[in-house]
Design an enzyme around this catalytic site. Structure first.
Site, PDB file in Angstrom:
ATOM      1  N   ILE A  50       0.886  -1.114  -0.050  1.00  0.00           N
ATOM      2  CA  ILE A  50       0.114   0.011  -0.197  1.00  0.00           C
ATOM      3  C   ILE A  50       0.788   1.191   0.082  1.00  0.00           C
ATOM      4  O   ILE A  50       1.845   1.373   0.832  1.00  0.00           O
ATOM      5  CB  ILE A  50      -0.971  -0.186   1.178  1.00  0.00           C
ATOM      6  CG1 ILE A  50      -2.019  -1.245   1.129  1.00  0.00           C
ATOM      7  CG2 ILE A  50      -1.749   1.109   1.219  1.00  0.00           C
ATOM      8  CD1 ILE A  50      -2.731  -1.394   2.372  1.00  0.00           C
ATOM      9  N   HIS A  52       0.842   4.421   1.204  1.00  0.00           N
ATOM     10  CA  HIS A  52       0.188   5.490   2.192  1.00  0.00           C
ATOM     11  C   HIS A  52      -0.051   6.919   2.030  1.00  0.00           C
ATOM     12  O   HIS A  52       1.065   7.261   1.296  1.00  0.00           O
ATOM     13  CB  HIS A  52       0.661   5.070   3.819  1.00  0.00           C
ATOM     14  CG  HIS A  52       0.563   3.613   4.046  1.00  0.00           C
ATOM     15  ND1 HIS A  52      -0.641   2.733   4.298  1.00  0.00           N
ATOM     16  CD2 HIS A  52       1.535   2.674   4.206  1.00  0.00           C
ATOM     17  CE1 HIS A  52      -0.405   1.619   4.502  1.00  0.00           C
ATOM     18  NE2 HIS A  52       0.864   1.463   4.586  1.00  0.00           N
ATOM     19  N   CYS A 446       4.229 -24.506 -14.272  1.00  0.00           N
ATOM     20  CA  CYS A 446       5.216 -23.599 -15.133  1.00  0.00           C
ATOM     21  C   CYS A 446       6.893 -23.735 -14.357  1.00  0.00           C
ATOM     22  O   CYS A 446       7.789 -23.251 -15.080  1.00  0.00           O
ATOM     23  CB  CYS A 446       4.957 -22.293 -15.240  1.00  0.00           C
ATOM     24  SG  CYS A 446       4.818 -21.282 -13.736  1.00  0.00           S
TER      25      CYS A 446
HETATM   26  C1  LIG Z   1       4.142  -7.432   7.038  1.00  0.00           C
HETATM   27  C2  LIG Z   1       4.522  -5.921   6.486  1.00  0.00           C
HETATM   28  C3  LIG Z   1       3.640  -5.183   5.803  1.00  0.00           C
HETATM   29  C4  LIG Z   1       4.146  -3.935   5.306  1.00  0.00           C
HETATM   30  N1  LIG Z   1       2.992  -3.139   4.665  1.00  0.00           N
HETATM   31  C5  LIG Z   1       3.646  -1.882   4.021  1.00  0.00           C
HETATM   32  C6  LIG Z   1       2.862  -1.001   3.136  1.00  0.00           C
HETATM   33  O1  LIG Z   1       1.649  -1.354   3.046  1.00  0.00           O
HETATM   34  N2  LIG Z   1       3.209   0.359   2.784  1.00  0.00           N
HETATM   35  C7  LIG Z   1       4.432   0.621   3.159  1.00  0.00           C
HETATM   36  O2  LIG Z   1       4.709   1.609   2.558  1.00  0.00           O
HETATM   37  N3  LIG Z   1       5.470  -0.209   3.788  1.00  0.00           N
HETATM   38  C8  LIG Z   1       5.021  -1.491   4.417  1.00  0.00           C
HETATM   39  N4  LIG Z   1       5.667  -2.300   4.886  1.00  0.00           N
HETATM   40  C9  LIG Z   1       7.171  -1.672   5.056  1.00  0.00           C
HETATM   41  C10 LIG Z   1       7.998  -1.675   4.264  1.00  0.00           C
HETATM   42  O3  LIG Z   1       7.869  -3.149   3.544  1.00  0.00           O
HETATM   43  C11 LIG Z   1       9.242  -1.762   4.823  1.00  0.00           C
HETATM   44  O4  LIG Z   1       9.676  -0.290   5.578  1.00  0.00           O
HETATM   45  C12 LIG Z   1      10.696  -1.349   3.526  1.00  0.00           C
HETATM   46  O5  LIG Z   1      10.239  -2.605   2.647  1.00  0.00           O
HETATM   47  C13 LIG Z   1      12.073  -1.335   4.142  1.00  0.00           C
HETATM   48  O6  LIG Z   1      12.647  -1.340   3.067  1.00  0.00           O
HETATM   49  P1  LIG Z   1      14.206  -1.317   3.309  1.00  0.00           P
HETATM   50  O7  LIG Z   1      14.903  -0.972   1.823  1.00  0.00           O
HETATM   51  O8  LIG Z   1      14.585  -0.377   4.334  1.00  0.00           O
HETATM   52  O9  LIG Z   1      14.553  -2.779   3.749  1.00  0.00           O
HETATM   53  P2  LIG Z   1      14.527  -4.176   2.905  1.00  0.00           P
HETATM   54  O10 LIG Z   1      13.608  -4.232   1.917  1.00  0.00           O
HETATM   55  O11 LIG Z   1      14.432  -4.894   3.975  1.00  0.00           O
HETATM   56  O12 LIG Z   1      15.923  -4.278   2.398  1.00  0.00           O
HETATM   57  C14 LIG Z   1      17.124  -4.252   2.967  1.00  0.00           C
HETATM   58  C15 LIG Z   1      18.303  -4.681   2.063  1.00  0.00           C
HETATM   59  O13 LIG Z   1      19.447  -4.838   2.794  1.00  0.00           O
HETATM   60  C16 LIG Z   1      20.146  -6.012   2.388  1.00  0.00           C
HETATM   61  N5  LIG Z   1      21.333  -6.046   3.358  1.00  0.00           N
HETATM   62  C17 LIG Z   1      20.985  -6.407   4.638  1.00  0.00           C
HETATM   63  N6  LIG Z   1      22.322  -6.425   5.122  1.00  0.00           N
HETATM   64  C18 LIG Z   1      23.287  -6.354   4.186  1.00  0.00           C
HETATM   65  C19 LIG Z   1      24.709  -6.542   4.169  1.00  0.00           C
HETATM   66  N7  LIG Z   1      25.568  -6.788   5.431  1.00  0.00           N
HETATM   67  N8  LIG Z   1      25.240  -6.521   2.950  1.00  0.00           N
HETATM   68  C20 LIG Z   1      24.684  -6.436   1.719  1.00  0.00           C
HETATM   69  N9  LIG Z   1      23.181  -6.091   1.705  1.00  0.00           N
HETATM   70  C21 LIG Z   1      22.667  -6.198   3.127  1.00  0.00           C
HETATM   71  C22 LIG Z   1      19.096  -7.009   2.531  1.00  0.00           C
HETATM   72  O14 LIG Z   1      19.358  -8.171   1.856  1.00  0.00           O
HETATM   73  C23 LIG Z   1      17.940  -6.497   1.763  1.00  0.00           C
HETATM   74  O15 LIG Z   1      17.925  -6.555   0.383  1.00  0.00           O
HETATM   75  C24 LIG Z   1       5.311  -3.444   5.432  1.00  0.00           C
HETATM   76  C25 LIG Z   1       6.261  -4.219   6.185  1.00  0.00           C
HETATM   77  C26 LIG Z   1       5.945  -5.701   6.249  1.00  0.00           C
HETATM   78  C27 LIG Z   1       7.031  -6.552   6.946  1.00  0.00           C
END
Ligand SMILES: Cc1cc2nc3c(=O)[nH]c(=O)nc-3n(C[C@H](O)[C@H](O)[C@H](O)COP(=O)(O)OP(=O)(O)OC[C@H]3O[C@@H](n4cnc5c(N)ncnc54)[C@H](O)[C@@H]3O)c2cc1C
Length: 480
Positions: A50, A52, A446
């Site tokens: 979503i 937001h 698939c």
């Molecule tokens: C159940 C659930 C529902 C949600 N619903 C929503 C929603 O509807 N709308 C919304 O806006 N948000 C939502 N969120 C929140 C949103 O998904 C997260 O806040 C967002 O995806 C975080 O993004 P990120 O890039 O910070 O983290 P991530 O997507 O976790 O990416 C972090 C990356 O860092 C990499 N990494 C970690 N450590 C290392 C390392 N040492 N070396 C190299 N790479 C590394 C990982 O492999 C990963 O690919 C939801 C989350 C969850 C779990």
């Protein structure tokens, strides 16, 4: 060998990808280091999808500021990057008198967050908008700009576009240490090559505390908060057209029901704190709690029509809150933490915020005059008219070979997924790009064909094709 760059972004989730794309507008060299085999992140590929509005954020916080700013950005962004997105709106129905009494407080909070298009609706109006809603509904709120998106394509598109603009991606590469010298960032040590760099931006989600520890800035801990979901079949009898949200609590936005951008019904999530950062199992209790709660909103929801269940881990922070940190005694290091429930949405405003902060702190980045703004998506054969499909097949007969029957995905689309920049190297990576395996049979039909195509196109044996990360082989050898 030592690589050299200006900025290392750690993590190719929504946040790292958006930061990298924003940086790629400037004359600055950027390397994204990602431990997984594919871009797409961790939390970023297992959420409610979503976009937001920020109506329920804590007013005055950085999270409120960034979510509210991000929502309107999507209108142009999804056109530029060809990302499936729809402004279907959300309704927040009050089923009990107690919930009804909370509505003014929620609306007032929305206004404090500058979300002024939230409106009251009567029970009758809500039932007209959403006939499957609990008929006991007393009234509620309508939040028109709450929207749905394809979260996989969003992150891929940000990365592909960043790549087109010169950003380098090191996949299957984990950051294991960060070296500093005289209060400045010196280099990033990875499981591949070491990278000399001026800046490090920690976008590591669940693992951002471990990265912060590498530079002695571990002032918090990440606590994974699990969210379990059901995905229902596109033909399930009881559907909704909007995002149907419960009245939120302090811990969670609660369990919702909404359509996905591809027409399935999404039901969930739970909110369960856990020690493990890898346990993504679903549980009978968790799933039952979803059914119980969502039935209050949409009594006819039929979870027997489930085609799959999954869970995602929110990178929750202790102490809580979305944080952006830079330190005077550690030049060149940026730490993002607590990107919890709204990180998909705010990734794009966070990208801009990070770059603005770097510029304010003396980074002399200059805007390029040749930034490529647009990205070409993969043609969706199933969404074309008969005439368009006919033309595609004449031009390339592989559009006539349907590999995924549930979602009508052709071999030509799978080849595009494999051969485009940052192309798919695993079965899940194909699935996230073109939806082969996302349908009712979940890849039962698939899956083997996708393995065969990947092996053929990458010039390796099918036994070397992974489901996702290295070692997750799906074929181990022949049985006869
Ligand atoms: C159940 C659930 C529902 C949600 N619903 C929503 C929603 O509807 N709308 C919304 O806006 N948000 C939502 N969120 C929140 C949103 O998904 C997260 O806040 C967002 O995806 C975080 O993004 P990120 O890039 O910070 O983290 P991530 O997507 O976790 O990416 C972090 C990356 O860092 C990499 N990494 C970690 N450590 C290392 C390392 N040492 N070396 C190299 N790479 C590394 C990982 O492999 C990963 O690919 C939801 C989350 C969850 C779990």
């Amino acid at each position: 060998m030592m690589l050299k760059t200006d900025v290392v972004v750690i993590g190719a989730g929504a946040v790292g990808s958006a930061v990298a794309r924003e940086l790629s507008k400037y004359n600055v060299d950027v390397i994204v280091v990602e431990k997984n085999e594919d871009v797409g992140g961790d939390a970023s590929k297992s959420n409610s999808a979503i976009i937001h509005t920020g109506y329920d954020a804590a007013p005055g916080t950085l999270e409120s500021q960034l979510v509210v700013a991000a929502n309107p950005m999507y209108d142009d962004l999804v056109k530029d990057l060809d990302v499936p997105f729809s402004r279907i709106g959300a309704i927040l129905p009050a089923i009990t008198d107690e919930q009804f009494e909370k509505l003014p407080e929620i609306k007032a909070k929305a206004f404090k967050n500058h979300v002024y298009d939230v409106e009251y609706k009567s029970g009758k109006e809500l039932l007209e908008m959403e006939p499957n809603l609990n008929p006991e509904v007393k009234g509620g709120l309508w939040i028109p700009r709450e929207s749905i998106i394809d979260p996989f394509i969003l992150v891929q598109a940000l990365c592909e576009n960043a790549h087109d603009n010169g950003v380098r991606f090191l996949l299957n590469t984990k950051v294991v240490d960060i070296k500093t010298e005289k209060g400045k960032i010196k280099s990033v040590v990875t499981t591949g090559e070491e990278i000399e760099t001026t800046y490090v931006i920690n976008c590591a989600g669940l693992y951002c505390d471990e990265i912060a520890e590498m530079v002695g800035k571990a002032e918090y801990k990440v606590v994974a908060r699990k969210g379990q979901f059901f995905i229902l079949d596109k033909n399930t009898s009881c559907q909704v057209e909007h995002i149907v949200l419960p009245i939120p609590t302090k811990v969670t936005k609660g369990k919702l029901m909404c359509p996905t951008i591809h027409g399935n019904m999404l039901v969930g999530p739970t909110a369960e704190d856990q020690d493990s950062k890898v346990d993504k199992s679903t549980s009978a209790e968790g799933l039952q709690s979803i059914t119980n709660d969502v039935k209050n909103l949409v009594p006819g929801v039929n979870v027997r029509d489930t085609i799959t269940q999954y869970s995602g881990l929110r990178p929750n922070r202790n102490p809580e809150g979305l944080n952006f940190d830079m330190w005077d005694d550690l030049e060149g290091y940026v730490n993002l933490s607590g990107v919890r429930s709204t990180g998909l949405t705010l990734s794009v405003s966070m990208g801009k915020y990070v770059v603005e902060q770097l510029l304010n702190h003396g980074a002399g980045f200059k805007l390029k005059d040749n930034f490529i703004k647009k990205r070409r998506g993969i043609v969706k054969f199933s969404e074309c008219t008969i005439e368009e499909q006919d033309a595609l097949i004449r031009e390339n007969p592989l559009y006539g070979n349907v590999i995924c029957r549930c979602e009508t995905i052709t071999e030509a689309e799978i080849l595009d997924a494999i051969h485009r920049p940052l192309g798919a190297r695993s079965v899940d990576a194909v699935k996230r790009r073109v939806r082969a395996g996302m349908g009712r049979c979940q890849g039962g039909f698939c899956g083997p064909k996708v393995i065969e195509i990947l092996a053929r196109e990458l010039g390796v044996s099918p036994t070397e094709i992974n489901k996702n990360n290295d070692g997750s082989y799906m074929v181990t050898g022949s049985t006869r």
